[in-house]
Design a protein around this motif. Structure first.
Motif, PDB file in Angstrom:
ATOM      1  N   THR A  28      16.512  46.615   7.181  1.00 30.72           N
ATOM      2  CA  THR A  28      15.782  45.501   6.584  1.00 30.72           C
ATOM      3  C   THR A  28      14.325  45.585   7.021  1.00 30.72           C
ATOM      4  O   THR A  28      14.029  45.620   8.212  1.00 30.72           O
ATOM      5  N   GLU A  53      10.006  41.352   1.432  1.00 29.82           N
ATOM      6  CA  GLU A  53      11.097  41.894   2.238  1.00 29.82           C
ATOM      7  C   GLU A  53      11.970  42.795   1.376  1.00 29.82           C
ATOM      8  O   GLU A  53      12.174  42.542   0.189  1.00 29.82           O
ATOM      9  N   MET A  54      12.489  43.872   1.995  1.00 31.44           N
ATOM     10  CA  MET A  54      13.317  44.825   1.270  1.00 31.44           C
ATOM     11  C   MET A  54      14.476  45.274   2.160  1.00 31.44           C
ATOM     12  O   MET A  54      14.330  45.381   3.378  1.00 31.44           O
ATOM     13  N   ASN A  56      17.550  48.257   2.625  1.00 33.08           N
ATOM     14  CA  ASN A  56      18.101  49.564   2.282  1.00 33.08           C
ATOM     15  C   ASN A  56      19.431  49.746   2.992  1.00 33.08           C
ATOM     16  O   ASN A  56      19.555  49.418   4.176  1.00 33.08           O
ATOM     17  N   ASN A  86      18.563  50.354  -2.492  1.00 35.66           N
ATOM     18  CA  ASN A  86      17.603  49.388  -1.973  1.00 35.66           C
ATOM     19  C   ASN A  86      17.449  48.235  -2.936  1.00 35.66           C
ATOM     20  O   ASN A  86      17.694  48.359  -4.127  1.00 35.66           O
ATOM     21  N   VAL A  88      14.815  44.624  -3.371  1.00 33.79           N
ATOM     22  CA  VAL A  88      13.762  43.739  -2.895  1.00 33.79           C
ATOM     23  C   VAL A  88      14.371  42.343  -2.769  1.00 33.79           C
ATOM     24  O   VAL A  88      14.869  41.793  -3.751  1.00 33.79           O
ATOM     25  N   THR A  89      14.362  41.798  -1.564  1.00 35.21           N
ATOM     26  CA  THR A  89      15.032  40.518  -1.355  1.00 35.21           C
ATOM     27  C   THR A  89      14.108  39.330  -1.548  1.00 35.21           C
ATOM     28  O   THR A  89      14.553  38.251  -1.926  1.00 35.21           O
ATOM     29  N   VAL A 108       7.574  45.669  -8.258  1.00 33.61           N
ATOM     30  CA  VAL A 108       8.428  45.123  -7.210  1.00 33.61           C
ATOM     31  C   VAL A 108       8.861  43.743  -7.695  1.00 33.61           C
ATOM     32  O   VAL A 108       8.019  42.873  -7.942  1.00 33.61           O
ATOM     33  N   PHE A 114      13.451  48.724  -5.626  1.00 31.06           N
ATOM     34  CA  PHE A 114      12.011  48.926  -5.438  1.00 31.06           C
ATOM     35  C   PHE A 114      11.477  49.883  -6.507  1.00 31.06           C
ATOM     36  O   PHE A 114      12.017  50.949  -6.736  1.00 31.06           O
TER      37      PHE A 114
END
Length: 198
Positions: A28, A53-54, A56, A86, A88-89, A108, A114
Protein backbone atom coordinates in the motif's frame (compact mmCIF):
# COMPACT_ATOMS: atom_id res chain seq x y z
CA UNK A 1 5.19 6.13 1.96
CA UNK A 2 4.87 2.40 1.38
CA UNK A 3 3.80 -0.40 3.68
CA UNK A 4 4.37 -3.94 2.45
CA UNK A 5 3.60 -7.44 3.66
CA UNK A 6 5.75 -10.04 1.92
CA UNK A 7 5.87 -13.83 2.22
CA UNK A 8 8.38 -15.93 0.30
CA UNK A 9 9.94 -19.37 0.08
CA UNK A 10 13.09 -20.75 -1.59
CA UNK A 11 13.59 -24.45 -2.31
CA UNK A 12 16.67 -26.24 -3.71
CA UNK A 13 16.87 -29.81 -4.99
CA UNK A 14 19.52 -32.17 -6.38
CA UNK A 15 22.54 -29.99 -5.62
CA UNK A 16 20.86 -26.88 -7.04
CA UNK A 17 19.92 -28.53 -10.33
CA UNK A 18 16.38 -27.35 -9.51
CA UNK A 19 15.82 -24.12 -7.59
CA UNK A 20 12.34 -22.74 -6.94
CA UNK A 21 11.39 -19.41 -5.37
CA UNK A 22 7.92 -18.00 -4.76
CA UNK A 23 6.82 -14.72 -3.29
CA UNK A 24 3.42 -13.14 -2.56
CA UNK A 25 3.02 -9.53 -1.49
CA UNK A 26 0.59 -6.77 -0.68
CA UNK A 27 1.83 -3.20 -0.92
CA UNK A 28 0.00 0.00 0.00
CA UNK A 29 1.48 3.31 -1.13
CA UNK A 30 0.17 6.57 0.29
CA UNK A 31 0.91 10.28 -0.21
CA UNK A 32 1.88 9.84 -3.87
CA UNK A 33 3.67 13.06 -4.83
CA UNK A 34 2.38 14.27 -8.21
CA UNK A 35 2.51 17.59 -10.09
CA UNK A 36 -0.95 18.89 -10.96
CA UNK A 37 -2.02 21.85 -13.08
CA UNK A 38 -3.59 24.79 -11.26
CA UNK A 39 -5.42 27.87 -12.62
CA UNK A 40 -2.93 30.45 -13.90
CA UNK A 41 -4.91 33.10 -11.99
CA UNK A 42 -3.14 31.70 -8.90
CA UNK A 43 0.16 32.97 -10.29
CA UNK A 44 1.49 29.42 -10.80
CA UNK A 45 1.15 26.82 -13.53
CA UNK A 46 1.54 23.74 -11.35
CA UNK A 47 1.65 22.40 -7.82
CA UNK A 48 3.33 19.35 -6.31
CA UNK A 49 0.91 17.66 -3.95
CA UNK A 50 0.13 14.35 -2.26
CA UNK A 51 -2.32 12.94 -4.76
CA UNK A 52 -3.72 9.76 -3.25
CA UNK A 53 -3.29 6.10 -2.41
CA UNK A 54 -2.68 2.91 -4.38
CA UNK A 55 -2.64 -0.79 -3.52
CA UNK A 56 -0.62 -3.53 -5.25
CA UNK A 57 -0.84 -7.24 -4.64
CA UNK A 58 0.80 -9.96 -6.60
CA UNK A 59 2.74 -13.15 -7.06
CA UNK A 60 6.31 -13.76 -8.26
CA UNK A 61 7.68 -17.19 -9.10
CA UNK A 62 11.24 -18.02 -10.18
CA UNK A 63 12.59 -21.38 -11.26
CA UNK A 64 16.10 -22.42 -12.26
CA UNK A 65 16.69 -25.74 -14.04
CA UNK A 66 20.02 -27.22 -15.07
CA UNK A 67 18.94 -29.89 -17.61
CA UNK A 68 22.50 -30.60 -18.78
CA UNK A 69 25.75 -30.32 -16.87
CA UNK A 70 28.91 -31.89 -18.31
CA UNK A 71 32.59 -31.22 -17.73
CA UNK A 72 32.91 -28.63 -20.52
CA UNK A 73 29.27 -27.83 -21.32
CA UNK A 74 26.21 -26.80 -19.32
CA UNK A 75 22.72 -25.53 -20.05
CA UNK A 76 20.78 -23.49 -17.47
CA UNK A 77 17.19 -22.36 -17.84
CA UNK A 78 15.89 -19.52 -15.65
CA UNK A 79 12.14 -18.78 -15.77
CA UNK A 80 10.12 -16.05 -14.07
CA UNK A 81 6.38 -15.50 -13.73
CA UNK A 82 4.96 -12.27 -12.31
CA UNK A 83 1.36 -11.22 -11.76
CA UNK A 84 0.48 -7.86 -10.23
CA UNK A 85 -2.91 -6.33 -9.61
CA UNK A 86 -3.09 -2.68 -8.66
CA UNK A 87 -5.93 -0.38 -7.85
CA UNK A 88 -6.09 3.30 -7.00
CA UNK A 89 -7.93 3.45 -3.69
CA UNK A 90 -8.31 7.22 -3.34
CA UNK A 91 -7.31 10.62 -4.73
CA UNK A 92 -6.85 14.02 -3.15
CA UNK A 93 -10.11 15.68 -2.02
CA UNK A 94 -11.96 17.30 -4.90
CA UNK A 95 -10.41 15.08 -7.61
CA UNK A 96 -12.46 12.33 -9.26
CA UNK A 97 -9.73 11.56 -11.82
CA UNK A 98 -6.28 12.80 -12.80
CA UNK A 99 -4.60 12.85 -16.22
CA UNK A 100 -1.07 11.44 -15.89
CA UNK A 101 0.29 13.43 -18.83
CA UNK A 102 -1.26 16.12 -21.00
CA UNK A 103 -2.59 15.00 -24.40
CA UNK A 104 -2.65 11.31 -23.40
CA UNK A 105 -5.46 8.96 -22.39
CA UNK A 106 -3.72 7.59 -19.25
CA UNK A 107 -5.57 8.49 -16.05
CA UNK A 108 -5.61 7.80 -12.34
CA UNK A 109 -9.18 7.05 -11.23
CA UNK A 110 -10.27 5.72 -7.81
CA UNK A 111 -11.46 2.12 -8.03
CA UNK A 112 -9.55 1.50 -11.28
CA UNK A 113 -6.07 0.22 -12.15
CA UNK A 114 -3.29 2.80 -12.32
CA UNK A 115 -2.99 4.43 -15.76
CA UNK A 116 -6.27 3.19 -17.27
CA UNK A 117 -7.24 4.75 -20.60
CA UNK A 118 -10.12 7.21 -20.30
CA UNK A 119 -11.76 9.09 -23.12
CA UNK A 120 -14.46 9.21 -25.78
CA UNK A 121 -15.98 5.91 -26.83
CA UNK A 122 -18.64 4.38 -29.03
CA UNK A 123 -22.19 3.96 -27.73
CA UNK A 124 -23.39 0.38 -27.17
CA UNK A 125 -26.67 -1.32 -26.38
CA UNK A 126 -27.31 -3.56 -23.35
CA UNK A 127 -25.77 -6.54 -25.18
CA UNK A 128 -22.56 -4.68 -26.04
CA UNK A 129 -23.33 -4.07 -29.72
CA UNK A 130 -22.41 -0.76 -31.33
CA UNK A 131 -25.26 1.68 -31.93
CA UNK A 132 -25.43 2.67 -35.61
CA UNK A 133 -26.86 5.91 -36.97
CA UNK A 134 -29.51 4.67 -39.47
CA UNK A 135 -29.28 7.79 -41.64
CA UNK A 136 -25.56 7.58 -42.38
CA UNK A 137 -24.35 4.20 -41.14
CA UNK A 138 -21.71 5.65 -38.77
CA UNK A 139 -21.22 4.40 -35.22
CA UNK A 140 -22.84 6.72 -32.67
CA UNK A 141 -20.47 8.26 -30.13
CA UNK A 142 -21.33 7.90 -26.46
CA UNK A 143 -21.97 11.32 -24.93
CA UNK A 144 -20.31 10.25 -21.67
CA UNK A 145 -16.55 9.52 -21.70
CA UNK A 146 -15.42 6.38 -19.89
CA UNK A 147 -12.79 3.69 -19.48
CA UNK A 148 -11.55 2.55 -22.90
CA UNK A 149 -8.55 0.39 -21.99
CA UNK A 150 -6.10 -0.90 -19.39
CA UNK A 151 -2.35 -0.93 -20.10
CA UNK A 152 -1.56 -3.32 -17.25
CA UNK A 153 -0.63 -6.87 -18.21
CA UNK A 154 -2.52 -9.89 -16.84
CA UNK A 155 0.87 -11.52 -16.24
CA UNK A 156 4.45 -11.57 -17.56
CA UNK A 157 6.90 -14.42 -18.13
CA UNK A 158 10.53 -14.61 -19.17
CA UNK A 159 12.75 -17.53 -20.18
CA UNK A 160 16.52 -17.10 -20.04
CA UNK A 161 18.69 -19.87 -21.48
CA UNK A 162 22.39 -19.91 -20.66
CA UNK A 163 24.66 -22.19 -22.66
CA UNK A 164 28.24 -22.44 -21.41
CA UNK A 165 31.06 -24.19 -23.22
CA UNK A 166 34.46 -23.87 -21.54
CA UNK A 167 35.10 -20.08 -21.43
CA UNK A 168 32.30 -19.16 -23.87
CA UNK A 169 28.77 -18.26 -22.75
CA UNK A 170 25.67 -17.71 -24.89
CA UNK A 171 22.48 -16.14 -23.51
CA UNK A 172 19.06 -16.37 -25.17
CA UNK A 173 16.06 -14.63 -23.64
CA UNK A 174 12.36 -14.82 -24.52
CA UNK A 175 9.72 -12.60 -22.91
CA UNK A 176 5.96 -13.12 -22.92
CA UNK A 177 3.31 -10.63 -21.83
CA UNK A 178 -0.40 -11.50 -21.66
CA UNK A 179 -2.91 -8.68 -21.82
CA UNK A 180 -2.50 -4.94 -21.57
CA UNK A 181 -3.82 -2.37 -24.04
CA UNK A 182 -1.60 -0.05 -26.06
CA UNK A 183 -2.31 3.58 -26.88
CA UNK A 184 -0.61 4.70 -30.09
CA UNK A 185 -0.60 8.39 -30.97
CA UNK A 186 0.93 7.46 -34.35
CA UNK A 187 -2.03 5.26 -35.32
CA UNK A 188 -4.44 7.87 -33.92
CA UNK A 189 -2.85 10.55 -36.11
CA UNK A 190 -2.83 8.33 -39.22
CA UNK A 191 -6.48 7.37 -38.73
CA UNK A 192 -7.43 10.99 -38.18
CA UNK A 193 -5.79 11.97 -41.47
CA UNK A 194 -7.36 9.08 -43.33
CA UNK A 195 -4.05 7.70 -44.58
CA UNK A 196 -4.36 4.12 -43.28
CA UNK A 197 -5.79 1.18 -45.17
CA UNK A 198 -8.42 -0.56 -43.03
Amino acid sequence: FTQEVDLGIDLEFWRKRIVLGANVYKKTTTNLITPITVPTSSGYSGLNTNLGEMENKGLEIEMTLVPLKLQDFSWTLFTTFTKNENIVTKLAPGLDRFNLQANTVAYVIPGEAFGVFYGSRFARDDEGNYLINPSGGAIIEDLTPGIIGDPNADFKMSFINTFKYKNFTLFAQFDYRKGGDVSSSTIQSLLGRGVTKD
